[in-house]
Motif scaffolding. Structure first.
Motif, mmCIF file in Angstrom:
data_model
loop_
_atom_site.group_PDB
_atom_site.id
_atom_site.type_symbol
_atom_site.label_atom_id
_atom_site.label_comp_id
_atom_site.label_asym_id
_atom_site.label_seq_id
_atom_site.Cartn_x
_atom_site.Cartn_y
_atom_site.Cartn_z
ATOM 1 N N GLY A 132 110.800 130.308 70.908
ATOM 2 C CA GLY A 132 110.062 131.305 71.679
ATOM 3 C C GLY A 132 110.548 132.724 71.452
ATOM 4 N N CYS A 133 111.851 132.881 71.222
ATOM 5 C CA CYS A 133 112.433 134.222 71.067
ATOM 6 C C CYS A 133 112.460 134.685 69.615
ATOM 7 C CB CYS A 133 113.859 134.247 71.606
ATOM 8 S SG CYS A 133 113.998 133.942 73.372
ATOM 9 N N GLY A 134 112.640 133.776 68.708
ATOM 10 C CA GLY A 134 112.726 134.150 67.297
ATOM 11 C C GLY A 134 114.161 134.442 66.878
ATOM 12 N N PHE A 135 114.329 135.481 66.055
ATOM 13 C CA PHE A 135 115.635 135.811 65.484
ATOM 14 C C PHE A 135 116.168 137.122 66.051
ATOM 15 C CE2 PHE A 135 113.934 132.901 62.400
ATOM 16 C CZ PHE A 135 115.039 132.236 61.898
ATOM 17 N N ALA A 136 117.481 137.190 66.194
ATOM 18 C CA ALA A 136 118.187 138.435 66.520
ATOM 19 C C ALA A 136 118.940 138.840 65.262
ATOM 20 C CB ALA A 136 119.166 138.218 67.666
ATOM 21 N N THR A 137 119.265 140.112 65.135
ATOM 22 C CA THR A 137 120.069 140.573 64.012
ATOM 23 C C THR A 137 121.478 140.835 64.500
ATOM 24 O OG1 THR A 137 118.144 141.596 62.960
ATOM 25 C CG2 THR A 137 120.304 142.333 62.225
ATOM 26 N N PHE A 138 122.407 139.989 64.063
ATOM 27 C CA PHE A 138 123.819 140.187 64.350
ATOM 28 C C PHE A 138 124.432 140.882 63.150
ATOM 29 C CE2 PHE A 138 124.371 136.377 67.462
ATOM 30 C CZ PHE A 138 123.544 136.997 68.369
ATOM 31 N N SER A 139 125.568 141.540 63.357
ATOM 32 C CA SER A 139 126.211 142.283 62.269
ATOM 33 C C SER A 139 127.702 141.992 62.249
ATOM 34 C CB SER A 139 126.008 143.787 62.450
ATOM 35 O OG SER A 139 124.633 144.106 62.497
ATOM 36 N N THR A 140 128.287 142.188 61.068
ATOM 37 C CA THR A 140 129.737 142.114 60.909
ATOM 38 C C THR A 140 130.200 143.450 60.366
ATOM 39 O OG1 THR A 140 129.596 139.747 60.425
ATOM 40 C CG2 THR A 140 131.645 140.872 59.812
ATOM 41 N N LEU A 141 131.056 144.135 61.116
ATOM 42 C CA LEU A 141 131.567 145.436 60.681
ATOM 43 C C LEU A 141 132.479 145.266 59.477
ATOM 44 C CD1 LEU A 141 132.589 147.233 64.003
ATOM 45 C CD2 LEU A 141 130.728 147.833 62.467
ATOM 46 N N ASP A 142 132.195 146.032 58.435
ATOM 47 C CA ASP A 142 133.071 146.051 57.270
ATOM 48 C C ASP A 142 134.041 147.216 57.374
ATOM 49 O OD1 ASP A 142 131.714 143.864 56.093
ATOM 50 O OD2 ASP A 142 130.205 145.213 55.272
ATOM 51 N N ASN A 169 138.394 146.303 67.166
ATOM 52 C CA ASN A 169 138.850 145.193 68.014
ATOM 53 C C ASN A 169 138.153 143.889 67.676
ATOM 54 O OD1 ASN A 169 140.396 147.045 69.598
ATOM 55 N ND2 ASN A 169 138.522 147.592 70.654
ATOM 56 N N ASN A 170 136.885 143.979 67.334
ATOM 57 C CA ASN A 170 136.073 142.791 67.063
ATOM 58 C C ASN A 170 135.028 143.162 66.029
ATOM 59 O OD1 ASN A 170 134.582 140.466 67.086
ATOM 60 N ND2 ASN A 170 134.004 140.569 69.236
ATOM 61 N N ARG A 171 135.079 142.561 64.873
ATOM 62 C CA ARG A 171 134.148 142.886 63.785
ATOM 63 C C ARG A 171 132.753 142.308 64.013
ATOM 64 N NH1 ARG A 171 136.402 145.389 59.592
ATOM 65 N NH2 ARG A 171 138.659 145.347 59.412
ATOM 66 N N GLU A 172 132.642 141.283 64.827
ATOM 67 C CA GLU A 172 131.355 140.616 65.056
ATOM 68 C C GLU A 172 130.557 141.321 66.140
ATOM 69 O OE1 GLU A 172 130.444 138.242 62.942
ATOM 70 O OE2 GLU A 172 132.418 138.503 62.026
ATOM 71 N N VAL A 173 129.401 141.863 65.777
ATOM 72 C CA VAL A 173 128.514 142.541 66.724
ATOM 73 C C VAL A 173 127.412 141.553 67.076
ATOM 74 C CG1 VAL A 173 127.038 144.537 67.137
ATOM 75 C CG2 VAL A 173 129.046 144.762 65.649
#
Length: 158
Positions: A115-125, A140-144
């Motif tokens: 129902g929601c579809g996809f979200a765009t997650f990011s990893t900070l380089d 502090n945390n590379r995973e957004v």
């Protein structure tokens, strides 16, 4: 026949209520904001604490202003979902010199639900900054993701 129309009406109400609940959860789940908090370094690095700046101005170059002259101790914002780099302008005080923050990251589609579809997650380089008012930064945390954590801490001496 009279009961059938009542049953159909109840089913339609149930379907609309389920859709409304899923829309609310979709809105929360699809937001993947990067969080930055402001820290003040005192006593030569032995103590650092959250600090609030009186007139923070924060915006993405070429886009609308996200924060305009507000007292803030942190900012949360979405990285550009169409590119792997974005650049922001940060001014902490009307008398301060502005800094530029450049974020380089890798985008990853994340399946939420049918129902929601996809979200765009990011990893900070990489995070690159000028050092006009910023003294240091820490990733502090590379995973957004959609968990509203503080990804980057910016440190200031004054």
């Amino acid at each position: 026949m009279k009961y059938i129309s009542g049953i159909i009406a109840l089913l339609l109400i149930a379907v609309f209520a389920a859709c409304e609940d899923e829309t609310k959860s979709c809105d929360q789940t699809l937001l993947a904001d990067l969080g930055i908090n402001f820290r003040k370094d005192s006593l030569d690095g032995y103590i650092d604490k959250d600090t609030t700046w009186p007139k923070v101005v924060f915006y993405a170059f070429g886009k609308d202003t996200l924060v305009k002259s507000e007292a803030r101790s942190s900012v949360y914002f979405e990285l550009d979902p169409l590119h792997d780099t974005c650049q922001y302008y940060l001014k902490l005080d009307s008398a301060a010199v502005a800094d530029t923050l450049t974020f380089r990251y890798t985008r990853t589609p994340h399946f939420v639900s049918a129902g929601c579809g996809f979200a765009t997650f990011s990893t900070l380089d990489t995070v690159i900054t000028t050092y006009h008012t910023i003294d240091a930064l820490k990733i502090n945390n590379r995973e957004v993701t959609s968990d509203n954590t503080t990804n980057v801490s910016l440190y200031f001496i004054y």
